[in-house]
Design a protein around this motif. Sequence first.
Motif, PDB file in Angstrom:
ATOM      1  N   GLY A   1       0.811  -1.284  -0.141  1.00 25.48           N
ATOM      2  CA  GLY A   1       0.009   0.147   0.012  1.00 25.48           C
ATOM      3  C   GLY A   1       0.875   1.503  -0.042  1.00 25.48           C
ATOM      4  O   GLY A   1       0.159   2.469  -0.176  1.00 25.48           O
ATOM      5  N   MET A   2       2.189   1.313   0.308  1.00 30.34           N
ATOM      6  CA  MET A   2       2.962   2.404   0.094  1.00 30.34           C
ATOM      7  C   MET A   2       3.039   2.705  -1.176  1.00 30.34           C
ATOM      8  O   MET A   2       2.897   2.031  -2.302  1.00 30.34           O
ATOM      9  N   THR A   3       3.349   4.015  -1.402  1.00 30.53           N
ATOM     10  CA  THR A   3       3.748   4.606  -2.686  1.00 30.53           C
ATOM     11  C   THR A   3       5.246   4.303  -2.841  1.00 30.53           C
ATOM     12  O   THR A   3       5.991   4.011  -1.835  1.00 30.53           O
ATOM     13  N   VAL A   4       5.657   4.555  -4.006  1.00 31.26           N
ATOM     14  CA  VAL A   4       6.991   4.364  -4.543  1.00 31.26           C
ATOM     15  C   VAL A   4       7.977   5.397  -3.547  1.00 31.26           C
ATOM     16  O   VAL A   4       8.872   5.084  -2.972  1.00 31.26           O
ATOM     17  N   ALA A   5       7.642   6.722  -3.363  1.00 30.71           N
ATOM     18  CA  ALA A   5       8.154   7.797  -2.698  1.00 30.71           C
ATOM     19  C   ALA A   5       8.292   7.370  -1.181  1.00 30.71           C
ATOM     20  O   ALA A   5       9.174   7.214  -0.505  1.00 30.71           O
ATOM     21  N   GLU A   6       7.154   6.597  -0.746  1.00 31.16           N
ATOM     22  CA  GLU A   6       7.084   6.126   0.769  1.00 31.16           C
ATOM     23  C   GLU A   6       8.134   5.078   0.853  1.00 31.16           C
ATOM     24  O   GLU A   6       8.805   5.061   1.991  1.00 31.16           O
ATOM     25  N   ALA A   7       8.189   4.194   0.017  1.00 31.80           N
ATOM     26  CA  ALA A   7       9.035   3.028   0.148  1.00 31.80           C
ATOM     27  C   ALA A   7      10.377   3.426  -0.131  1.00 31.80           C
ATOM     28  O   ALA A   7      11.255   3.024   0.595  1.00 31.80           O
ATOM     29  N   GLU A   8      10.720   4.449  -0.891  1.00 29.07           N
ATOM     30  CA  GLU A   8      12.126   5.129  -1.039  1.00 29.07           C
ATOM     31  C   GLU A   8      12.648   5.664   0.374  1.00 29.07           C
ATOM     32  O   GLU A   8      13.758   5.647   0.766  1.00 29.07           O
ATOM     33  N   ARG A   9      11.681   6.519   1.081  1.00 26.68           N
ATOM     34  CA  ARG A   9      11.913   7.055   2.301  1.00 26.68           C
ATOM     35  C   ARG A   9      12.326   5.977   3.258  1.00 26.68           C
ATOM     36  O   ARG A   9      13.338   5.810   4.195  1.00 26.68           O
ATOM     37  N   ALA A  10      11.396   4.798   3.249  1.00 28.38           N
ATOM     38  CA  ALA A  10      11.826   3.694   4.327  1.00 28.38           C
ATOM     39  C   ALA A  10      12.898   2.904   4.099  1.00 28.38           C
ATOM     40  O   ALA A  10      13.585   2.498   5.101  1.00 28.38           O
TER      41      ALA A  10
ATOM     42  N   ALA B   1      12.294  -4.060 -15.018  1.00 35.15           N
ATOM     43  CA  ALA B   1      12.029  -4.508 -16.424  1.00 35.15           C
ATOM     44  C   ALA B   1      11.121  -3.604 -17.049  1.00 35.15           C
ATOM     45  O   ALA B   1      10.877  -2.383 -16.599  1.00 35.15           O
ATOM     46  N   LEU B   2      10.971  -3.441 -18.429  1.00 38.68           N
ATOM     47  CA  LEU B   2      10.113  -2.518 -18.968  1.00 38.68           C
ATOM     48  C   LEU B   2       8.797  -2.576 -18.304  1.00 38.68           C
ATOM     49  O   LEU B   2       8.112  -3.668 -18.203  1.00 38.68           O
ATOM     50  N   PRO B   3       8.142  -1.307 -18.153  1.00 42.05           N
ATOM     51  CA  PRO B   3       7.060  -1.330 -17.591  1.00 42.05           C
ATOM     52  C   PRO B   3       5.973  -1.932 -18.226  1.00 42.05           C
ATOM     53  O   PRO B   3       5.947  -1.495 -19.652  1.00 42.05           O
ATOM     54  N   PHE B   4       4.793  -2.527 -17.691  1.00 38.31           N
ATOM     55  CA  PHE B   4       3.622  -2.884 -18.507  1.00 38.31           C
ATOM     56  C   PHE B   4       2.854  -1.623 -18.966  1.00 38.31           C
ATOM     57  O   PHE B   4       2.320  -1.486 -20.158  1.00 38.31           O
ATOM     58  N   SER B   5       2.953  -0.602 -17.987  1.00 41.79           N
ATOM     59  CA  SER B   5       2.246   0.655 -18.205  1.00 41.79           C
ATOM     60  C   SER B   5       2.646   1.629 -17.122  1.00 41.79           C
ATOM     61  O   SER B   5       3.354   1.315 -16.048  1.00 41.79           O
ATOM     62  N   GLN B   6       2.237   2.861 -17.324  1.00 37.65           N
ATOM     63  CA  GLN B   6       2.485   3.784 -16.028  1.00 37.65           C
ATOM     64  C   GLN B   6       1.700   3.378 -14.838  1.00 37.65           C
ATOM     65  O   GLN B   6       2.434   3.824 -13.813  1.00 37.65           O
ATOM     66  N   GLU B   7       0.536   2.757 -15.106  1.00 36.88           N
ATOM     67  CA  GLU B   7      -0.132   2.235 -13.882  1.00 36.88           C
ATOM     68  C   GLU B   7       0.290   0.888 -13.386  1.00 36.88           C
ATOM     69  O   GLU B   7       0.002   0.579 -12.394  1.00 36.88           O
TER      70      GLU B   7
ATOM     71  N   GLY C   1      -1.491   1.135  -9.787  1.00 34.07           N
ATOM     72  CA  GLY C   1      -2.100   2.455  -9.366  1.00 34.07           C
ATOM     73  C   GLY C   1      -1.292   3.164  -8.283  1.00 34.07           C
ATOM     74  O   GLY C   1      -1.881   3.823  -7.326  1.00 34.07           O
ATOM     75  N   SER C   2       0.013   3.158  -8.497  1.00 42.32           N
ATOM     76  CA  SER C   2       1.023   4.153  -7.610  1.00 42.32           C
ATOM     77  C   SER C   2       1.342   3.530  -6.213  1.00 42.32           C
ATOM     78  O   SER C   2       1.808   4.081  -5.380  1.00 42.32           O
ATOM     79  N   LYS C   3       0.700   2.312  -6.081  1.00 38.82           N
ATOM     80  CA  LYS C   3       0.822   1.748  -4.842  1.00 38.82           C
ATOM     81  C   LYS C   3       1.603   0.069  -4.750  1.00 38.82           C
ATOM     82  O   LYS C   3       1.386  -0.358  -5.976  1.00 38.82           O
TER      83      LYS C   3
END
Length: 184
Positions: A22-31, A40-46, A66-68
């Motif tokens: 449930g964390m966002t990428v930014a929250e995981a980076e801080r943690a 890998a190549l992204p499936f999509s932005q989502e 979905g950014s989480k």
Amino acid sequence: MMSMAANAQVLSWQGVGPVRLGMTVAEAERALNAKLAPVALPFSQECYVTGRADGKDEALSYVIQGSKIVVMTVFLPDYKQPNPNIVDANGIGVGSTEADIRREYKLVEKVLAPDFRESEEALTELAKERAKQRITEPEPSPQYWIVAKSPDHQRAIIFQTRDEKVLHLRMGLKPQVMSSEDFM
């Protein structure tokens, strides 16, 4: 309880180490105090798979939807042992047995892994193709998913096994964790 290496990261129903579902990428980076980058190549932005940009914990990746963070996967190509080890609170991880899993989890189901869910016709065609190409070494044993469900049935840990030994695993929210698309 199995023994756990002193440097092992613990996988729980909530996440691995300091990173939680449930964390966002930014929250995981801080943690983590580290940047994440696509592995890998992204499936999509989502929907994409990311891991630490500095190469540490290369066996651990995160599925972002979905950014989480919705799924965490412990996997290294060629079935190398993850370093550092990532195990659950019972010490179960790569190399553990199906019996270890059943001993520690009450809600467990064993199913063929998606790549091994072939119809009889497909298996017959594969055998014919192997014979045509004169491939004589035996087929590898099938792989299975040992699915341990959380008490609230909202999450699952999937231990992928061959010959009753854990090859890799993933933990996450249902239904996303049950998808085979982003497993490897």
